[in-house]
Structures are given as structure tokens and as C-alpha cells.
Design a protein around this motif. Structure first.
Motif, short mmCIF file in Angstrom:
data_model
loop_
_atom_site.label_atom_id
_atom_site.label_comp_id
_atom_site.label_asym_id
_atom_site.label_seq_id
_atom_site.Cartn_x
_atom_site.Cartn_y
_atom_site.Cartn_z
N GLY A 1 3.72 14.01 54.25
CA GLY A 1 4.04 15.09 55.14
C GLY A 1 5.30 15.57 55.17
O GLY A 1 6.26 14.52 54.73
N ALA A 2 5.52 16.69 55.40
CA ALA A 2 7.08 17.01 55.24
C ALA A 2 8.06 16.59 56.30
O ALA A 2 9.43 16.64 56.12
N ARG A 3 7.67 16.20 57.46
CA ARG A 3 8.24 15.44 58.45
C ARG A 3 8.91 14.18 58.02
O ARG A 3 8.32 13.41 57.24
N GLU A 4 10.10 13.82 58.87
CA GLU A 4 10.64 12.32 58.63
C GLU A 4 9.58 11.36 59.40
O GLU A 4 8.99 11.93 60.27
N VAL A 5 9.38 10.16 58.83
CA VAL A 5 8.67 9.14 59.49
C VAL A 5 9.47 8.10 59.92
O VAL A 5 10.72 7.83 59.61
N SER A 6 9.04 7.26 60.81
CA SER A 6 9.99 6.26 61.11
C SER A 6 9.03 4.68 61.09
O SER A 6 7.95 4.75 61.87
N ALA A 7 9.35 3.75 60.55
CA ALA A 7 8.50 2.52 60.49
C ALA A 7 8.89 1.74 61.65
O ALA A 7 9.93 1.81 62.15
N THR A 8 7.81 0.90 62.19
CA THR A 8 8.16 0.29 63.20
C THR A 8 8.82 -1.01 62.91
O THR A 8 7.92 -1.60 61.99
N LEU A 9 10.05 -1.39 63.23
CA LEU A 9 10.76 -2.52 62.79
C LEU A 9 10.08 -3.74 63.68
O LEU A 9 9.93 -3.53 64.80
N PRO A 10 10.36 -5.11 62.92
CA PRO A 10 10.01 -6.14 63.74
C PRO A 10 11.16 -6.39 64.59
O PRO A 10 12.22 -5.90 64.21
N ASN A 11 10.89 -7.13 65.68
CA ASN A 11 11.81 -7.08 66.76
C ASN A 11 13.44 -8.00 66.07
O ASN A 11 14.31 -7.41 66.73
N GLY B 1 12.60 21.37 50.19
CA GLY B 1 14.13 20.94 50.43
C GLY B 1 14.36 20.35 51.82
O GLY B 1 13.28 20.02 52.31
N THR B 2 15.50 20.17 51.99
CA THR B 2 15.89 19.42 53.16
C THR B 2 15.33 19.82 54.48
O THR B 2 15.06 19.05 55.36
N MET B 3 15.37 21.21 54.61
CA MET B 3 15.01 21.78 56.12
C MET B 3 13.49 21.56 56.33
O MET B 3 13.01 21.91 57.41
N ALA B 4 12.73 21.31 55.25
CA ALA B 4 11.26 21.37 55.61
C ALA B 4 11.02 20.27 56.46
O ALA B 4 9.84 20.36 57.34
N ILE B 5 11.76 19.22 56.56
CA ILE B 5 11.49 18.39 57.68
C ILE B 5 11.21 19.05 59.09
O ILE B 5 10.48 18.65 59.82
N SER B 6 12.24 19.83 59.19
CA SER B 6 12.37 20.59 60.45
C SER B 6 11.49 21.81 60.59
O SER B 6 10.95 21.94 61.77
N GLU B 7 11.08 22.55 59.81
CA GLU B 7 10.66 23.70 59.71
C GLU B 7 9.16 23.71 59.73
O GLU B 7 8.29 24.72 60.05
N THR B 8 8.50 22.53 59.21
CA THR B 8 7.04 22.36 59.27
C THR B 8 6.27 22.70 60.62
O THR B 8 5.56 23.39 60.58
N GLY B 9 6.93 22.05 61.62
CA GLY B 9 6.26 22.41 62.87
C GLY B 9 6.14 23.97 63.18
O GLY B 9 5.13 24.35 63.86
N ALA B 10 7.30 24.62 63.04
CA ALA B 10 7.34 25.98 63.16
C ALA B 10 6.25 26.81 62.35
O ALA B 10 5.64 27.84 63.00
N ILE B 11 6.20 26.49 61.15
CA ILE B 11 5.06 27.05 60.39
C ILE B 11 3.73 26.84 60.97
O ILE B 11 2.94 27.68 61.37
N GLU B 12 3.68 25.59 61.17
CA GLU B 12 1.99 25.12 62.00
C GLU B 12 1.96 26.12 63.37
O GLU B 12 1.06 26.54 63.51
N ALA B 13 2.81 26.11 64.16
CA ALA B 13 2.72 26.67 65.35
C ALA B 13 2.66 28.21 65.15
O ALA B 13 1.85 28.82 65.75
N GLU B 14 3.03 28.87 64.52
CA GLU B 14 2.94 30.32 64.11
C GLU B 14 1.75 30.74 63.62
O GLU B 14 1.10 31.65 64.01
N ARG B 15 1.24 29.73 62.71
CA ARG B 15 -0.14 29.86 62.23
C ARG B 15 -1.30 29.66 63.25
O ARG B 15 -2.16 30.65 63.30
N LEU B 16 -0.86 28.81 64.14
CA LEU B 16 -2.14 28.64 65.39
C LEU B 16 -2.03 29.86 66.25
O LEU B 16 -3.04 30.40 66.45
N ALA B 17 -0.68 30.50 66.58
CA ALA B 17 -0.54 31.56 67.22
C ALA B 17 -1.31 32.89 66.57
O ALA B 17 -2.19 33.45 67.18
N ILE B 18 -1.24 32.95 65.30
CA ILE B 18 -1.69 34.05 64.57
C ILE B 18 -3.08 33.87 64.39
O ILE B 18 -3.93 34.90 64.74
N SER B 19 -3.82 32.65 64.40
CA SER B 19 -5.28 32.66 64.27
C SER B 19 -5.93 32.86 65.73
O SER B 19 -6.89 33.31 65.68
#
Lengths: 384, 307, 427
Positions: free
Chosen positions: B131-141, C75-93
Motif C-alpha cells: 500500500g502507498a501509506r506508511e506502515v508501522s511495525a509493532t516493536l517488542p517492549n 513519489g513521496t507524497m503518495a503516502i499522504s494523498e492516497t486517503g484523499a484519492i479514496e475518499a473522493e472516489r467514494l463520494a463520487i460513487s
């Protein structure tokens, strides 16, 4: 006239290549494309300046600069500063706390124009700065490096670091540079609306003419003794040095030439696109410019132009059709070209098209011509 | 600095010293893999950051699996995951060398372009897989929080961990490079490929394993960085410039140079960012590096490299 | 920009703090989301004739209207912008499911800005000039919006911009569905100074226009209104991953409140290293402007627990409207997808556009913009009713969320409605 022919155009083949390129830029593109796409091509052609500069610096000089974007950026910023000052006249900025200064300065509580902005009220100064500023910068870097015989990979990495530092500086000093937003919303050049369709056509042609001019200048340099020395240096630097030449100075010259060429491209970019962004100064665009040159063929000035157009065409087409997968195509394209076509487009042209043209010419046997093609035959026999 | 008690200043000094050392181990761990690949083989691996990201995602993957199926093993998964991070990055590195790099040894600058293309592809693969979002691993304590030798001093546990890992990895690399048969062959190949081949060293195999090892170490580095930094498709690009700077500044073929350069850069940056702002500290550090490189173009410590 | 000038005078007297506003009576033009319109239209083309609703040659047919979506999917901003893409798609559908806009189904052309501002400008131009889209939903960073803005004004396009941002901008061609800085900053500072009895503040942000402008407002507000003290103000280079020295400086200064606006990959490093240096929500107060549920996923809840975010929306908002929205979002994009502030604001974009188009009875930019400036457009959003003010920003509430280990936030404070004031006087 004869020396013009052989030196500035690069002989018969060079002249044909240039004529085809000129026809492509000046006739085919404008007839084929609407103004929106033509403006895009114009933008890509500004990158081609950087690629042409790289052919000189990298292909012939043997120095891989990963900081070409810096010079592109300097040229672009010089032009953008002039245009921004023109767009920030006291009337249209009357709502600001300090009217008459660029809007981003007002946002950053800058209350008077920084000193280094002042001379950019003058177009003449700006045009000189577009050429001189990168020249000085390139000279300082070049002199420091080449006099100490820094070369090869080191030089590449150091230019990359310079690009990184400049980006951080430009972004950090946003009161004076516009920061990460860049300098946006440029409108007129001496009262001439650069966003009108007519202006876009005009700028496109100016840009194309400058590009052809720059290529001719490079051909001239290459046909001189300097050109041969450059090649010799690239292949056996020590021998040239032992023959009594000051290798460093030739390298500095080439590096400066490449820098100025890039900067002209940058200035044309600002004019055609209407803004300048620090993203050009960074590392990614610099590497992309190298890729343009590599795909065009690093030894071919004309090839660099086609390479730039091809990569950007690919980028546009891929990203419009597959907005989330296009990086696969781009990445694969770079790898395939590097692995299988190290000489790029011009290599393909030389090995296939040129030979075929040669056959054609021999077949319809015009006297004298096959003789002129001999060098290519020998090249082929030597397995090139 | 008026208005602060002596014990305040003392504890800040200790922690500041530690954060310098911590940055040093981060830089060292980043640079070790590249020092082998770039320093020993002359390959400019622009995808080095992406190999780190492989390591980071491996940790993430293992943490999710463990959390879901073996929650009792959470304290231990990290050790297994680090080994896996090395192995996966090693295997992919091996493959990349076979498919791509080995064709380009005679054209070192071209490796830059090819690996740049590779890095684009790898980023897109991460994006498609995780996925395009950042992820975060759950670290051991045991990796979270801080160690408090006195009430005023907090020593980050993850910093200690990264430090320990970088010491271990450095020692292993030094031992292998200078005390093992393989290391001898690697150094022989670096110094003179033709002669090395002539005395019966399989230089192709050595190249492949050297490259893969460098990638594997990048994997370990990435795995460690999940404890202190982000994991996302483009995380690797945050590191690539710093990594190259450390290696070049140290003098490319010298492992000791890499250590010294990581130390110098880390201390300079750490001290400068304490007295200036974060951004200015970074700029001044980079400028200093460039000026020194202009005076000592071959880096701090040099040894003979094949050209 | 003449449009900007002409709109300025009306809004200078805006409300700065979160006192309850007398809610102006709005015409019942509010679109009440999917709950309201349960029936769905199966065929399109029942709306007014195309010649009536489109006089500027937009991509409008009898059955279809084309809009553009312009975010970074690489690119680096895809991390943040994905949510916006998805929400706009939801609203449009959802809009399409209930019959589209003016009887026309919305067709989307998605373009990738690739985290590169010139690319954003180029793609916006392409969408407006080649595809003739009726509206663009897009952009995330200020830089991308600044790059796109001249294109929009020249080609007279419409942009619906979802991110909270620094203000100092107002264009006829843009609707800002996120909060501008004064909406996000003042009420949050009021809250923290009251409930935590805070007197000293340490400001830290990434080094670009949004954090700098925001911190400028914050400093002025702290010093002149709250009579507190700013003990440190500092900016980190974008992409910076080492905060050791910065954290030590903060420990030395011992501020009552750490006020943060760090973004991107740096944000994760910042919180992970804070946690490791023993700065946690139990003993320290940290209020951030740049952590939504999206960022929380990357930072990890355990590194955030006890810290506060100032946002207009949190996923945990406990209203039936929001629960429906979150459920719909997860059905479309998977249970793991977080819904953050910007995601919700992006969801509002297509709905506000629809409301404006229907009020104008036309897709023409000028008419839609006029409808937007009428002050009568509102929307029953997941965050609650929002009102589009004539200055193209939304009148919304501000919420403070306290982060939990699971990456969700408990809402501990909700302000009254705050008027948007993109050009605050005296700041």
C-alpha cells in the motif's frame, strides 16, 4: 562558407541531422499538436538543453555531472526573479502589508526587497545573469575539483551533494526564494503576456531556435582542436597531460559550457511554464537529465534532444494511461536502454538506419558519395 | 546558558553525547553495505535505499504475522526478522547482480542509471504489495522507551540497539574482509581483477557474493531503522544521499575511512543542530563536507582502487 | 489577482477563538448525504438540456459530466494523498448512485501529480484544456496548489482542495475544504493553555511555508493573547530523520507544551525518537497539527499515546452520520484503511461541488463560483454540518483528539463553529 558548413553543422551528415531536427521542431510538431501539447513539447525541449550540455560534459568530456539540475535551476530562478518583480508591481500587490514586493516575501514578513533581488528589475541584467551566474558557479566547482584531479565517480557524487545542499538552502530561505513552493504566478515579460497562445507559439520557436543554435555551437567546439583534445582526455587523460596540455582547464571549460547551456534551458523553462520550483535543483531531476542524454545516446548532440522527447513522451503517456503503475514502465525502460542499447537512440541509428541509408546511396550510386561513407564502413568492420 | 542547574547541563551533555553516537551508528550502518558495493566493487547502487526498505518491510511483515498467530513470541520475533531481513535482501541482491549488475562492471557510471531504474521499480513494487501509506511495525517492549541511569537522563533503548547492531555488523564485516579467505579474494579482486582471475579466483562468483552481502547489510540497516524512522515505499530515498556522502567522505575503498567519516559527520551534525536550528545544522555540515572534499578529493582515508 | 482583492473586506472581523457562533439560517439546500437520499436513480439523462448547463464547452454530455482527480499516486507524497484519492472516489460513487449531478453521471479522469509540482501544473492544464473537466478534486501540499493555481485562474477551472493549510490565499477558482491556519491554531492553543495551564511553548515544524506561517500565528497568539512565552522555535529540513539534538534542546528548555507541525517521513522519526528519549504523553504535553489517523498508522499508536492533535475531524467521532461514513469507506477500501482529517475533507469536495452546481443550475465555472460565494451552501458532512462561506473556506469546528495505542484518538474537546479567516489582520 565552407568552414561554416563543416565546423558549425558538422559536415554533410551533421547538416542532414540538424535539418531533420529543425524540420521536426519547427514544422512537424506545430502542425501536429495543439497549443497545449506544443507548449508541453516546448517544456521538454528546455530539458533537452541540459541533456545537450551533458553530452558535452559527460559524453565528450567524460565527466558525469549529477548536478546539472543546479544550473538549470540557476537559469530558471534568474528569469523567475525578473518576471516575479514585474508581476509584483505596487498596484497589483496593493493589498499586501508591503506593496511592491513579491507575495511570498510578504507572507514571510520580509518588509523590503533583499539586496540581491534589486538588479533583477533590469531585463538586461537578468539575461546576463542567466549566463554569468552558472558560469561562475561552474567555474568555482570545476576549478576546485579538476585542479585537484577529482574525477569520475567522486565528481558525480560531489555534484550530487551540491545539488542536495542547494535544495535545502533554497527551501530553507523561503523569505527570499519562495521556499518549496518556488516562484509562482509569473505573468508578463516587459508587459507582454507570456501566457497567451501567441506568446506560447513565439516562445516555442525562440526556444527551438536557441536549442539548434546551442547544438551548432557545440558542434563548432567539437570540430575544433579542443574537441579532439576532449576525446583524447576522456580516453587517456594522462597521455594528454604528458603531452603538455593543462587537462584541468579543458575540463573546466567543458563543465562551464554545459552549465551555461543548462541555464539557458532553465530560463526558457520559466518563460514557457510560468513558474520555477526548487524541485529542479534537486537530485532526482539531475539524474533524469542524465537519463535523457543516455537514452538519446551520450555522444550525440541531436540524439539528446530525441532522447529527452522520448522519455518525457513515455512519462506522459504511461502516467496518463496507468497513473499508478507507470513507474514500472519507466524503470524498465532505463534498464533496457542501459543494458542493451548503451549508445542509446543514436547508436540504433548508426547501426541500423545509417547502414541502410548507406546501402541505399550505394545502390543508386551517386559518384563520390560512397567514398564519404567509408568511415562508417570501417567503423562497422571494427565492430563498433 | 544561564538559568540551568549544573545537573541539568550534565545530563543534557550525556544525552547529547549519546545522540551523537547514535547518529554515528545510524550513518555507519547505512554506509557499510554501500562501502562494500561502491568502495570495493565501484558499483554505484542507487537502489541501496530500496534494499534498506526491504529490510524495514520484512520487520513489518514479521511483526504482523507474529502479532496475529504467535502473540506469545512477540519479544523474540525481532531477532528472527533481522536474520530474515538480511537473507531476503541478500537473495534479491544476488538476483539483481546476476540479471543486471554483472553486465555493467566495465561501465561503472551506467550502473547508476540502471540501478536508478531498479529503484523506481522497487518503489512501485512496495507500493503495490504494502500500500502507498506508511506502515508501522509493532516493536517488542524491550526496544521501546528509555533506560534511566539517573532520573534526569534518558538513554533511548532503540538507539542502544542500533548502536549494538552497527558494532556487530562492522566487526563481522571487518573479520570477513580481513581475516577470511573470502575477504582475501574480495580484496584481491578489488586491487587487480585480471591478476586475481589469473591466480584462480572465480571473480564472477566473488562479485556476486560481495554485491549480495552489501545488499544484505542494507537489509539489516533498514530493519534497525524501523525502530527510529519511517517505513514506506519511498523511505529509502531519505537515506541515499547521506549514505553516499559517508562513503565518499571516508575514502571509498577504506572501511576504516567509512567508520571515521560516519563518526565525523555524525558528531558535526549532532553538535551543530544543537546550537543552530535543525535545518541550518544540516546545511553547515554538508557545506563543510564539500569544502573538505575539495581539499582532499580522495576522501579522508584512501587506499588503492582499481580505476 | 483582482478576484482576491474584491473579496477581502467582508471577512476581516472573523471570529478568532472558538466561541459559539449564532448559526446563520441557511436555506435548506443542504445535501444530507446518503442517509437523506435513500432512493437511487438507475438511469441518467433526466436533467436539463446540455446547452443550458454548459455554455463554456466543458466535458458535459446529456448523460455524463467529466471531472478530474489530481493527486500523487507515486513519489513521496503518495503516502499522504492516497486517503484523499479514496475518499473522493467514494463520494463520487455515492453521488452517482443517487442520480449524479443535474441528472448526469460523474466520470473521473485520474492523473498522477507524482509528488512533483511542475507535473501538477502540467496535469492540471491537461485536465482543463484537453479533457475540459468541469472540476478538479486534488492537490495536497501547498506547493502543488500554488503551482496549479495560476493554471486554474487562467483556464477558469475549479479546484476542491482538501488539506488544512496556511491560509493567505483566496481564489474564485478554489474551494478549501480543509481548515486554514487560524481555524486550526487559535482554538487549540486556547484549549491547551486553559486545561494544561500552559505558559511556555516550544514550536517545531518542518521547514516550509505551512509550518512557518502556522508557527508565526501561534507565536503571536501565545505572546499577545495568552501572555505565554515561546521558549524555542525551530524548523527541520524536509526529510530529516535525526531529531536527537532537537529533543535534547527541548529537554533543556522544559516547555509546558511542545507544539509540533512536522510532516512526512520526518514525522515518524520525530515521534519514535521522542518516545525513545523518554518524552511521552504521561509527563509531557504535546499538541501537533500534523498527525491524522493516516500518519498515526505510520508512526504507531504506542509512540503517540497521550499526545494531542488539533484537527477538525477524527475517525472516532461518535455520531450516526460519521459511523455510516466510516463503514462505507471501509467497505469500499478495506478494513485497514484509516480515515483521517484530510480524507474526510476530501470526501466533502465532490458533495460541495454538487451542491454548488445544483444551486447554480449549471456547470459553468463562473456560475458555480457565484453559487459558492452566495453563503448558502452547506453539507451534512461526517464531521457535522459545514457551511461554505463567501471566502471559499468552510466554517467548521475544531476538535482536540488524544491518541490511543490503537492509532485512534479520543475527542477531548470540540470548539464552537469557527469562521474561516485566511487573511488575519495583525498577524
Amino acid at each position: 562558407m565552407n568552414s561554416f558548413y563543416s565546423k558549425w553543422l558538422g559536415g554533410k551528415h551533421g547538416a542532414i541531422e540538424l535539418a531533420i531536427l529543425a524540420a521536426f521542431i519547427f514544422v512537424v510538431m506545430p502542425l501536429w499538436l495543439d497549443i497545449f501539447r506544443l507548449n508541453m513539447v516546448g517544456k521538454y525541449l528546455t530539458y533537452a538543453f541540459a541533456a545537450v550540455g551533458l553530452v558535452m560534459v559527460w559524453g565528450y568530456g567524460g565527466i558525469l555531472s549529477l548536478g546539472q539540475g543546479v544550473f538549470f535551476g540557476i537559469g530558471g530562478y534568474c528569469m523567475a526573479m525578473f518576471l516575479k518583480l514585474e508581476a509584483s508591481d505596487p498596484v497589483s500587490t496593493a493589498h499586501q502589508t508591503t506593496p511592491g514586493i513579491p507575495d511570498f516575501m510578504d507572507w514571510n514578513q520580509v518588509t523590503h526587497l533583499p539586496l540581491f533581488w534589486e538588479p533583477f528589475h533590469s531585463l538586461t541584467f537578468t539575461l546576463i545573469a542567466v549566463v554569468v551566474a552558472p558560469l561562475v558557479m561552474a567555474y568555482i566547482i570545476g576549478a576546485a575539483m579538476f585542479k585537484r584531479r577529482v574525477g569520475g565517480v567522486y565528481f558525480s557524487i560531489i555534484t550530487q551533494a551540491i545539488a542536495a545542499i542547494l535544495t535545502i538552502l533554497v527551501v530553507g530561505q523561503q523569505g527570499m526564494t519562495g521556499g518549496i513552493n518556488g516562484i509562482t504566478d509569473l505573468k508578463t515579460l516587459h508587459g507582454w503576456n507570456i501566457n497567451s497562445d501567441a506568446a506560447k507559439y513565439a516562445l516555442y520557436y525562440v526556444n527551438g531556435a536557441l536549442l539548434i543554435g546551442v547544438i551548432m555551437l557545440c558542434k563548432f567546439v567539437l570540430s575544433s582542436k579542443l574537441g579532439r583534445l576532449l576525446l583524447a582526455m576522456r580516453d587517456k587523460e594522462d597521455r594528454v597531460r604528458f603531452s603538455g596540455y593543462d587537462v584541468a582547464n579543458f575540463k573546466i571549460f567543458t563543465f562551464c559550457l554545459g552549465a551555461v547551456i543548462s541555464a539557458i534551458g532553465g530560463a526558457m523553462f520559466t518563460l514557457q511554464v510560468g513558474f520555477m520550483s526548487p524541485s529542479f535543483v534537486g537530485i532526482v531531476p539531475s539524474i533524469e537529465m542524465v537519463i535523457f542524454a543516455a537514452i538519446g545516446g551520450r555522444m550525440s548532440l541531436v540524439g539528446a534532444v530525441y532522447g529527452t522527447l522520448l522519455v518525457n513522451y513515455g512519462k506522459t503517456v504511461f502516467s496518463e494511461s496507468f497513473p499508478s503503475l507507470w513507474l514500472f514502465f519507466m524503470g524498465a525502460m532505463f534498464i533496457v536502454v542501459v543494458m542493451f542499447f548503451p549508445k542509446g537512440l543514436s547508436g540504433l541509428y548508426d547501426t541500423y538506419l545509417k547502414v541502410w541509408l548507406g546501402h541505399l546511396v550505394t545502390k543508386f550510386g551517386k559518384s563520390g558519395l560512397p567514398e564519404k561513407l567509408n568511415p562508417i564502413k570501417t567503423e562497422l568492420q571494427n565492430g563498433k | 546558558m544561564g538559568g540551568y542547574s549544573l545537573s541539568d547541563l550534565w545530563s543534557i551533555l550525556v544525552m547529547q553525547g549519546f545522540s551523537g553516537l547514535s547518529l554515528f551508528s545510524v550513518l555507519l550502518l547505512m554506509a557499510l553495505g554501500l562501502a562494500i558495493i561502491f568502495g570495493q566493487m565501484g558499483v554505484i547502487n542507487m537502489a541501496h535505499g530500496e534494499f534498506m526498505t526491504i529490510g524495514a518491510y520484512t520487520i513489518y511483515f514479521f511483526s504482523k504475522i507474529t502479532e496475529k498467530y504467535f502473540p506469545g513470541l512477540m519479544p523474540f520475533y525481532f531477532v528472527v526478522a533481522i536474520i530474515a531481513a538480511f537473507s531476503i535482501a541478500f537473495l534479491i541482491g544476488y538476483l539483481v547482480e546476476y540479471v543486471l549488475i554483472r553486465h555493467l562492471y566495465k561501465r561503472p557510471l551506467d550502473t547508476l542509471l540502471a540501478t536508478w531504474g531498479l529503484s523506481l521499480i522497487m518503489q512501485q513494487i512496495f507500493r503495490s504489495m504494502f500500500g502507498a501509506r506508511e506502515v508501522s511495525a509493532t516493536l517488542p517492549n524491550w526496544l521501546m522507551g528509555s533506560w534511566k541511569p539517573t532520573p534526569d537522563i534518558d538513554i533511548p533503548l532503540n538507539g542502544l540497539f542500533v548502536m549494538a547492531m552497527s558494532i556487530v555488523v562492522t566487526l563481522v564485516v571487518v573479520l570477513f574482509l580481513y581475516r577470511s579467505n573470502w575477504g582475501l579474494k574480495v580484496r584481491a579482486t578489488t586491487q587487480n581483477r585480471i591478476m586475481a582471475g589469473a591466480v584462480g579466483i572465480n571473480t564472477r562468483k566473488i562479485d556476486r557474493i560481495t554485491f549480495a552481502t552489501g545488499c544484505g547489510i542494507a537489509g539489516i540497516a533498514g530493519a534497525c531503522f524501523t525502530t527510529i524512522a519511517s517505513t514506506g515505499p519511498t523511505s529509502g530515498s531519505l537515506y541515499i544521499v547521506d549514505t553516499f556522502l559517508v562513503v565518499v567522505f571516508g575514502g571509498s575503498a577504506s572501511l576504516f575511512g567509512t567508520v571515521a567519516s560516519a563518526f565525523t559527520i555524525a558528531q558535526a551534525q549532532s553538535i551543530l543542530t544543537f546550537f543552530m536550528t535543525n535545518a541550518m545544522g544540516k546545511v553547515v555540515t554538508l557545506l563543510a563536507i564539500i569544502i573538505i572534499l575539495m581539499m582532499r578529493p580522495e576522501g579522508l582515508f584512501t587506499s588503492k582502487v582499481r580505476k | 489577482m483582482p478576484s482576491k482583492k474584491s473579496m477581502l473586506p467582508t471577512n476581516y472581523s472573523a471570529v478568532l477563538s472558538g466561541g459559539a457562533m449564532p448559526t446563520r439560517k441557511k436555506i435548506a439546500f443542504a445535501v444530507a448525504g446518503t442517509l437523506f437520499f435513500a432512493l437511487t436513480a438507475s438511469s441518467y439523462g433526466a436533467g436539463p438540456a446540455t446547452s443550458q448547463v454548459d455554455t463554456t464547452h466543458l466535458a458535459v454530455t446529456d448523460t455524463e459530466v467529466t471531472v478530474g482527480q489530481l493527486h500523487s499516486s507515486t513519489g513521496t507524497m503518495a503516502i499522504s494523498e492516497t486517503g484523499a484519492i479514496e475518499a473522493e472516489r467514494l463520494a463520487i460513487s455515492q453521488i452517482n448512485a443517487m442520480g449524479g449531478v443535474l441528472g448526469r453521471k460523474i466520470k473521473v479522469i485520474q492523473e498522477d501529480g507524482a509528488s512533483d509540482w511542475p507535473t501538477f501544473a502540467e496535469k492540471a492544464k491537461k485536465l482543463l484544456e484537453e479533457n475540459r473537466v468541469a472540476a478538479i478534486f486534488g492537490c495536497w501540499t501547498s506547493a502543488s496548489r500554488k503551482a496549479v493555481l495560476p493554471v486554474l485562474e487562467r483556464d477558469n477551472g475549479l479546484l476542491y482542495y482538501p488539506t488544512f493549510y496556511e491560509g493567505l490565499e483566496q481564489s474564485k477558482n478554489v474551494v478549501y475544504t480543509g481548515q486554514e491556519a487560524t481555524q486550526q491554531v487559535f482554538a487549540g492553543l486556547d484549549w491547551v493553555s486553559k486545561t494544561k495551564n500552559a505558559k511556555t511553548f516550544y514550536l517545531i515544524g518542518s521547514d516550509y511555508i505551512w509550518p512557518r506561517t502556522t508557527m508565526k500565528l501561534a507565536r503571536k497568539y501565545i505572546e499577545t493573547v495568552l501572555h505565554g512565552k515561546v521558549v524555542g522555535e525551530e524548523y527541520a529540513a524536509l526529510g530529516s530523520t535525526d531529531f536527537g539534538s532537537t529533543i535534547n534542546k527541548i529537554r533543556l528548555k522544559k516547555p509546558d507544551v511542545i507544539y509540533a507541525a512536522v510532516v512526512g517521513g520526518s514525522n515518524v522519526s520525530w515521534f519514535k525518537q521522542m518516545k525513545a528519549a523518554g518524552i511521552n504523553g504521561k509527563d509531557h504535553t504535546l499538541l501537533t497539527l500534523s498527525v491524522t489517523e493516516d500518519e498515526a498508522k505510520g508512526i504507531g499508536g504506542e509512540n503517540l499515546v497521550g499526545f494531542y492533535s488539533a484537527m477538525k475531524y477524527f475517525q472516532s467521532l461518535n455520531t450516526p452520520r460519521n459511523e455510516t461514513f466510516v463503514k462505507e469507506f471501509k467497505v469500499m477500501w478495506g478494513a485497514g484503511a484509516p480515515v483521517g482529517d484530510v480524507t474526510q475533507a476530501a470526501y466533502e469536495g465532490p458533495w460541495i461541488w454538487k451542491a454548488a452546481v445544483e444551486k447554480a443550475g449549471s456547470f459553468d465555472t463562473d456560475k458555480v463560483a457565484k453559487a459558492e460565494e452566495s453563503g448558502t451552501i452547506s453539507f451534512d458532512a461526517p464531521e457535522g454540518m459545514v457551511y461554505l462561506e463567501p471566502n471559499h473556506h468552510l466554517k467548521t469546528k475544531l476538535r482536540i483528539g488524544e491518541w490511543r495505542t490503537d492509532g485512534q484518538a479520543d475527542i477531548v474537546y470540540t470548539s464552537g463553529y469557527i469562521m474561516p479567516n485566511p487573511f488575519p489582520k495583525g498577524y
